[in-house]
Design a protein around this motif. Sequence first.
Motif, short mmCIF file in Angstrom:
data_model
loop_
_atom_site.label_atom_id
_atom_site.label_comp_id
_atom_site.label_asym_id
_atom_site.label_seq_id
_atom_site.Cartn_x
_atom_site.Cartn_y
_atom_site.Cartn_z
N ILE A 434 119.56 -32.58 -26.01
CA ILE A 434 119.69 -31.11 -25.76
C ILE A 434 119.97 -30.22 -26.70
N ALA A 435 119.10 -29.04 -27.30
CA ALA A 435 119.80 -27.93 -27.78
C ALA A 435 119.84 -26.75 -27.94
N GLY A 436 120.83 -25.85 -28.03
CA GLY A 436 121.26 -24.60 -27.03
C GLY A 436 121.13 -23.10 -28.42
N PRO A 437 121.40 -22.16 -27.94
CA PRO A 437 121.44 -20.79 -29.03
C PRO A 437 122.67 -21.19 -29.49
N ARG A 438 122.78 -20.52 -30.82
CA ARG A 438 123.77 -21.00 -31.53
C ARG A 438 125.65 -19.92 -31.03
N PHE A 439 126.44 -21.57 -31.42
CA PHE A 439 128.05 -20.61 -30.57
C PHE A 439 127.72 -21.30 -29.23
N ALA A 440 126.68 -21.75 -28.81
CA ALA A 440 126.45 -22.04 -26.82
C ALA A 440 127.44 -24.10 -27.42
N ASP A 441 128.05 -24.32 -27.77
CA ASP A 441 128.50 -25.73 -28.23
C ASP A 441 129.41 -25.75 -26.63
N PRO A 442 130.18 -25.63 -26.03
CA PRO A 442 130.41 -25.41 -24.72
C PRO A 442 129.33 -25.59 -23.54
N ILE A 443 128.42 -25.03 -23.45
CA ILE A 443 126.90 -24.71 -22.63
C ILE A 443 126.53 -26.32 -22.78
N VAL A 444 125.90 -26.19 -24.80
CA VAL A 444 125.07 -27.74 -24.53
C VAL A 444 126.24 -29.31 -24.69
N LEU A 445 127.62 -29.37 -24.20
CA LEU A 445 128.07 -30.49 -24.13
C LEU A 445 128.34 -30.18 -22.55
#
Length: 466
Positions: A434-445
């Motif tokens: 599951i990848a997301g936009p840069r800086f979106a670590d909380p959303i990916v997690l």
Amino acid sequence: MLADLSAHQATTGYANGDFSPVDVLDAVTERIAACEPTINALWDNATGDGPVSEHTRKAAQDSAGRWQRGEALSGLDGVVVTVKENIARAGVAMPSGTQPGSRTPEERNAPIVDRLEEAGAVIVGSTVMPDWGMLSSGVSSLHGITRSPINPDLTTGGSSSGAGAAAVAGYGPIHIGSDIGGSIRLPGTWLGLATLKPSFGRVPLSVPYQGRCAGPLARRMSDVIAAMEVIGRPDVRDYTQLPPYAGAYQTSFDPANVRVAVHVDAGCGMDVDPQVAEVVLGVAREFERAGAKVEQIEPFMDDELLSLIDLFWRVRSYNDLMKLSEEDRAHVLPYVSQWCEAGAHVTGPELMDAYNSIHSMRKRTVSATEPFDLVLSPVAPVAAFPAEWPMPFNDPSQSMGHISFTVPYNMSEQPASTVHAGYTDDGRTVGVQIAGPRFADPIVLSASLWLEHALDVELPARTVGV
């Protein structure tokens, strides 16, 4: 069993007085003794004077005292963790998985280790890796072969091979690896783990390098999140670090509010096993059932980009190889030496083409994924292969055709996780990326945590040390 507790279960037990960090460390020590002769996951325990060093035992005792006084430092106080051998610990050498590597103890900790120790975590040891981290397996000229605790005949993946093996075996709930092309996520899919390769610069490194990140491997996504709460904080020693982030790494997540892309064709590299593809498409259907808008996207990589990044790394590693004496070069793993030597006669213009391809890869990845909140894909095109193989194709003349789904997100600097999502017919684990936009670590997690609960796939059983 105490060695198999999550970080939250451990600290809840400490707070309630049910058991102490010393009890958990003792349980992990027993697990190490039972599993280590087979899986070969640990490099060093700080002093080399036994299964667990006095430094580690004192850390557990100090933590027990804090819990008794109601003065816990963090949600990781007393939690047993490991770090990969290329993450510096004071007093421990960093040979980088290779026989001629350094045996000189490091003088100071890396930022990650400082954050863990400040949080009260109990570092039980450093985990092994293959030569220079340039293999996707647990094959090393220094350490020998690291094996899967699920099935010792199969690979752990790499280069965070020891971290992955330690996570499955129960050497504590959290294990820190590193990733420049898939080295955290590949053990994730081949060992049934939860992992995160963070946004580039989110977890500070003492030796940053283009595309390189460090992040957690665990059996549960909640432990990955707990680790990021500690290691995902700033340190001035990393001159590439992102602006400080003080927020939480878990946020509310409603799949009905997200736009999700899915693809099972990378456009290059190895062919995707149909069973791997079906697991990923099943995950996409799970998001769709929950209300997400799911759309299939076209491949954005190609064989030239994959070949050029492989060439760039060959030249870099050939440079490292040639800095060794002739005697030391003879002790590097033959597969890695052969792979490096393909970079021997690369011209300056050819190397610049390879370097510029990194930026092309970044542009394509960002452009293709920008319209979406999340992108689903395989982690690797195939399931786990024999433990003795350095790579899934076992041929140093080939480019790295198994990282076509993972390496784009290293070069684009976007976060990407793995979630254990299913099995092949013969019982090998399959993860979804599951990848997301840069800086979106909380959303990916948070999306990964939601998916883990929604799928509720049974964790693979450990067969070693039982």
